[in-house]
Design an enzyme around this catalytic site. Structure first.
Site, short mmCIF file in Angstrom:
data_model
loop_
_atom_site.label_atom_id
_atom_site.label_comp_id
_atom_site.label_asym_id
_atom_site.label_seq_id
_atom_site.Cartn_x
_atom_site.Cartn_y
_atom_site.Cartn_z
CG HIS A 112 -1.75 1.36 1.25
ND1 HIS A 112 -3.21 1.08 1.07
CD2 HIS A 112 -1.50 2.34 1.97
CE1 HIS A 112 -3.76 2.28 1.17
NE2 HIS A 112 -2.71 3.21 1.77
CD GLU A 113 1.57 3.55 3.35
OE1 GLU A 113 2.17 4.85 3.03
OE2 GLU A 113 0.65 3.70 3.95
CG HIS A 154 0.11 6.30 -0.70
ND1 HIS A 154 -0.65 6.94 -1.33
CD2 HIS A 154 -0.56 5.49 0.35
CE1 HIS A 154 -2.00 6.48 -0.71
NE2 HIS A 154 -1.63 5.62 0.35
#
Length: 485
Positions: free
Chosen positions: A140-141, A144
């Site tokens: 997920h990170e 980003h």
């Protein structure tokens, strides 16, 4: 069990707190600080800048492809936001129905469930749950970070953390550069985390479906199930029970070729009671003299000290008015000489040597006499509840082709992939919820700026975020209530 787990978790954090107190400002504390470790109340964090250059290269490697990739992620995340609100709403209605109805309503198929280790998640499943959760958070990170560097936003640092028992990850972006971007570029960055979680869930699902073919070079399927674990201290453990690596091809009269067959055979054994056919002369030659008596509702005709004999009942067609007759027989020898002829009455038995009778083991419900065939070794006999066998013996359809291959590897990968699918998908949907402090807050704010609603944006955004936060909190509260009940 959960008390032991809670004590272990608390002990871990107490030990860390004591170490931090005693080290103080010494060299150990300074080394931890320079290494990026930070310790707080039930919170351990590691932060680093070592991966900044890698993320920068990833973000500038294939610009056209990345623009298309994160553009698709934007569309997927907006759809996920709508879907997450729908799921939370239906889950809330379903939880209210369960709490207010006298009988449980039928499941809708989509249920949001609060997971608490030791309560509704077996502690042995933490081996899969925690790594899958950490992997989902890291991916997920990464989404980003790569999206931010693609649009020229600097990455300050990244890291992982442990809060109580739950792991997670984070990235620190230069917010000034982020806010100077156009709303559409901001939206791509905010949506990247949700998008990467969905992609990870899809990839894990594909690997899960392809696992039988991926394991084909080292494992075969279709000829039985292999034992992967036996609970220590259970009826099946020990020298007379099953061992890890045993190949079970049949359960009594039920043939087994897969995990599904194993479960079906155990379920069938609880519903249908089969006897075994034997000639009357053979019964007379094998039976031992013992007194017939009743004990806790069942009929017993063997010595209590006998571990190899079992009491069987049968009916004599010429003496129907006298009820059943009983014989104490050595179980293993009787099974070897009876042949494979399941029966319910004497009429089901073929003509053997002389008159054939149907023998039924006199056991208290739900106990059964089960035979686990594991060629070329002797069958294992089990007397007890088939449910106990299901919960204490783990099996796999993947049979190793070579002795050095561990039988538990395919089930381990299968379970881990299932957790990745569930947790990564859940993390993506959760972050898509228009809720304060989640990605959904920034996604909705950037979306409203993109559609150019400057006057309606602040009040509408606040109302939507408040409703989304209330919906999420209501599900969490009702989830806790349902766990307590």
């Amino acid at each position: 069990m959960w008390v032991t787990w809670l004590a272990a978790v608390l002990s871990f954090w107490v030990v860390l707190a004591i170490l931090q107190t005693f080290t103080g400002n010494g060299r150990c504390s300074q080394w931890l600080e320079l290494s990026g470790f930070k310790l707080g109340l039930f919170h351990l964090q590691w932060e680093t800048t070592r991966f900044n250059r890698i993320f920068y290269r990833l973000g500038h490697g294939f610009p056209t492809m990345l623009d298309t990739w994160f553009g698709a992620g934007l569309a997927c995340s907006l759809c996920s936001m709508i879907w997450s609100v729908y799921l939370l709403s239906t889950a809330l209605v379903h939880s209210i129905q369960i709490l207010t109805a006298s009988t449980s309503p039928p499941s809708t198929g989509q249920v949001l469930q609060l997971v608490v280790p030791g309560v509704n998640l077996p502690l042995e499943q933490l081996l899969f749950f925690l790594p899958a959760l950490l992997l989902s958070a890291v991916i997920h990170e990464i989404g980003h970070a790569v999206a931010a560097t693609r649009d020229g936003v600097g990455l300050n640092s990244c890291g992982i953390f442990l809060f109580v028992l739950y792991p997670g990850a984070f990235v620190n972006l230069y917010t000034t550069q982020l806010h100077h971007l156009s709303p559409m570029r901001q939206l791509r960055i905010y949506c990247a985390g949700v998008w990467h979680n969905m992609v990870l869930a899809i990839v894990a699902l594909a690997l899960l479906l392809l696992l039988p073919w991926l394991m084909l070079p080292g494992y075969q399927m279709g000829s039985g199930v292999v034992v992967t674990s036996v609970t220590k201290g259970s009826a099946m453990s020990g020298p007379l029970g099953l061992e890890v690596g045993d190949l079970v091809s049949k359960l009594s009269t039920c043939k087994i070729a897969s995990n599904e067959d194993w479960t079906q055979c155990l379920t069938s054994s609880t519903q249908n009671v089969h006897g075994m056919c034997m000639s009357e002369e053979l019964v007379r030659s094998l039976q031992t003299t013992a007194t017939v008596y009743s004990r806790t509702g069942d009929i017993e005709c063997c010595d209590n000290r006998s571990l190899s004999n079992l009491c069987f009942s049968y009916s004599h067609e010429e003496m129907t008015n006298q009820g059943n007759r009983y014989a104490c027989l050595p179980v293993r020898k009787a099974l070897e000489m009876s042949g494979e002829h399941p029966c319910h009455t004497n009429a089901d038995c073929p003509a053997l040597l002389g008159r054939s009778i149907c023998l039924q083991a006199t056991l208290v419900q739900p106990a059964r006499l089960l035979i686990l065939y594991r060629p070329p070794m002797k069958p294992v006999l089990f007397v007890g509840d088939p449910g106990h066998l299901y919960h204490t013996v783990s099996v796999s359809s993947y049979i190793p082709r070579f002795p050095l291959l561990p039988p538990g590897l395919p089930p381990f990968l299968e379970t881990f992939l299932k957790y990745v699918v569930s947790l990564s998908g859940a993390l993506g949907l959760l972050n898509a919820v228009p809720c304060f402090a989640l990605d959904g807050q920034w996604i909705l704010a950037a979306l409203l700026e993109c559609v150019q609603w400057p006057k309606l944006c602040p009040p509408f955004l606040f109302v939507m975020l408040t409703l989304g936060t209330g919906l999420l909190l209501a599900n969490l509260v009702l989830g806790v209530v349902l766990l307590v009940h």
